[in-house]
Motif scaffolding. Structure first.
Motif, PDB file in Angstrom:
ATOM      1  N   GLY A 107      13.084  10.625   1.338  1.00  0.00           N
ATOM      2  CA  GLY A 107      12.430   9.773   0.354  1.00  0.00           C
ATOM      3  C   GLY A 107      10.943  10.045   0.248  1.00  0.00           C
ATOM      4  N   TRP A 108      10.270   9.261  -0.562  1.00  0.00           N
ATOM      5  CA  TRP A 108       8.844   9.432  -0.809  1.00  0.00           C
ATOM      6  C   TRP A 108       8.032   9.254   0.479  1.00  0.00           C
ATOM      7  CZ3 TRP A 108       6.455  11.845  -4.415  1.00  0.00           C
ATOM      8  CH2 TRP A 108       5.132  11.580  -4.748  1.00  0.00           C
ATOM      9  N   LYS A 111       4.374   3.078   5.154  1.00  0.00           N
ATOM     10  CA  LYS A 111       5.725   3.517   4.797  1.00  0.00           C
ATOM     11  C   LYS A 111       6.351   2.588   3.758  1.00  0.00           C
ATOM     12  CE  LYS A 111       8.270   5.282   7.951  1.00  0.00           C
ATOM     13  NZ  LYS A 111       9.142   5.580   9.113  1.00  0.00           N
ATOM     14  N   PHE A 112       6.204   1.279   3.947  1.00  0.00           N
ATOM     15  CA  PHE A 112       6.794   0.334   3.000  1.00  0.00           C
ATOM     16  C   PHE A 112       6.127   0.403   1.630  1.00  0.00           C
ATOM     17  CE2 PHE A 112       7.973  -2.296   6.942  1.00  0.00           C
ATOM     18  CZ  PHE A 112       9.209  -1.670   7.025  1.00  0.00           C
ATOM     19  N   LYS A 113       4.814   0.641   1.604  1.00  0.00           N
ATOM     20  CA  LYS A 113       4.122   0.803   0.325  1.00  0.00           C
ATOM     21  C   LYS A 113       4.672   2.008  -0.430  1.00  0.00           C
ATOM     22  CE  LYS A 113      -0.317  -1.337   1.533  1.00  0.00           C
ATOM     23  NZ  LYS A 113      -1.773  -1.096   1.769  1.00  0.00           N
ATOM     24  N   LEU A 114       4.919   3.083   0.280  1.00  0.00           N
ATOM     25  CA  LEU A 114       5.475   4.284  -0.329  1.00  0.00           C
ATOM     26  C   LEU A 114       6.913   4.050  -0.808  1.00  0.00           C
ATOM     27  CD1 LEU A 114       4.087   6.909   2.211  1.00  0.00           C
ATOM     28  CD2 LEU A 114       3.348   6.592  -0.155  1.00  0.00           C
ATOM     29  N   ASP A 115       7.682   3.292  -0.032  1.00  0.00           N
ATOM     30  CA  ASP A 115       9.054   2.972  -0.437  1.00  0.00           C
ATOM     31  C   ASP A 115       9.072   2.182  -1.741  1.00  0.00           C
ATOM     32  OD1 ASP A 115      10.183   4.223   1.762  1.00  0.00           O
ATOM     33  OD2 ASP A 115      10.381   2.384   2.934  1.00  0.00           O
ATOM     34  N   VAL A 116       8.213   1.186  -1.843  1.00  0.00           N
ATOM     35  CA  VAL A 116       8.169   0.348  -3.043  1.00  0.00           C
ATOM     36  C   VAL A 116       7.634   1.147  -4.231  1.00  0.00           C
ATOM     37  CG1 VAL A 116       7.140  -1.714  -4.087  1.00  0.00           C
ATOM     38  CG2 VAL A 116       7.973  -1.797  -1.734  1.00  0.00           C
ATOM     39  N   TRP A 117       6.697   2.054  -3.967  1.00  0.00           N
ATOM     40  CA  TRP A 117       6.214   2.937  -5.030  1.00  0.00           C
ATOM     41  C   TRP A 117       7.379   3.718  -5.635  1.00  0.00           C
ATOM     42  CZ3 TRP A 117       6.437   7.976  -6.431  1.00  0.00           C
ATOM     43  CH2 TRP A 117       5.556   8.409  -7.430  1.00  0.00           C
ATOM     44  N   TYR A 118       8.245   4.219  -4.761  1.00  0.00           N
ATOM     45  CA  TYR A 118       9.396   4.990  -5.251  1.00  0.00           C
ATOM     46  C   TYR A 118      10.315   4.123  -6.103  1.00  0.00           C
ATOM     47  CZ  TYR A 118      13.666   7.629  -5.541  1.00  0.00           C
ATOM     48  OH  TYR A 118      14.780   8.274  -6.032  1.00  0.00           O
TER      49      TYR A 118
END
Length: 202
Positions: free
Chosen positions: A139-140, A154-161
């Motif tokens: 993932g991102w 990591k969670f910020k990047l997950d939500v961005w995706y």
């Protein structure tokens, strides 16, 4: 249209073809780990939350033994990680059985990584948005630090995706992932065999 239909269509057929082509490698690795893990088995199966936090059983190659101390407690991860397991993990071969999860529809090839069920109650409403899409093999966040960045990052990047899931984004993630696998980059957090557990604040 891609996010709602074509992504799942591509996931199904790519994972099916990959499983067929990789079946000889998967068989060899299964036999290899059966002996290396000292009777602990070749597969690691654990419940994880998927899309909409629905629980499923993720499948990975097992890279650790089940060795315990005199009190019956498992030894630390770093002590149970075998040399074979280190190689399997550094090359990301341990992730390949998740193609079965993708084929079943539990996962996608690309999406936020499926984490532990016990983390569900620790997420903020914004962090919980990572479950609006199917979890992925990569993932991102994996492209931008994997196990070397903080949970908050990591969670910020997950939500961005979740908000930017497109065909071109997935192609970019797949390319970066392949480069990282070849370089064996960002496998573990510094000084640890696995990433530090999430406690709701880190």
């Amino acid at each position: 249209m891609y996010k709602l239909f074509f992504k799942r269509f591509l996931d199904f057929w790519i994972s099916l073809i990959a499983l067929i082509c990789l079946s000889p490698i998967l068989l060899v690795v299964t036999i290899w780990l059966h002996f290396a893990n000292k009777g602990a088995g070749a597969f690691f199966i654990q419940e994880r939350p998927g899309k909409d936090a629905k629980i499923f059983k993720v499948i990975k190659f097992k890279t650790m033994t089940d060795e315990r101390d005199a009190e019956g407690k498992l030894f630390p991860d770093a002590q149970r990680l075998t040399n074979v397991g280190k190689f399997i993990r550094s090359t990301s071969i341990d992730e390949l059985p998740q193609l079965i999860n993708v084929l079943k529809g539990d996962m996608a090839l690309i999406g936020p990584r499926p984490l532990l069920v016990r983390y569900l109650e620790l997420y903020s409403p914004e962090q919980a948005r990572r479950h609006e899409v199917r979890p992925g093999i990569t993932g991102w966040a994996q492209c931008h630090g994997r196990n070397t960045i903080s949970w908050a990052e990591k969670f910020k990047l997950d939500v961005w995706y979740v908000d930017h899931c497109t065909f071109l984004t997935d192609i970019e993630i797949m390319w970066i992932t392949m480069m990282k696998v070849l370089k064996r980059a960002d496998i573990n957090e510094a000084g640890q065999a696995t990433m530090e557990a999430f406690n709701g604040s880190n």
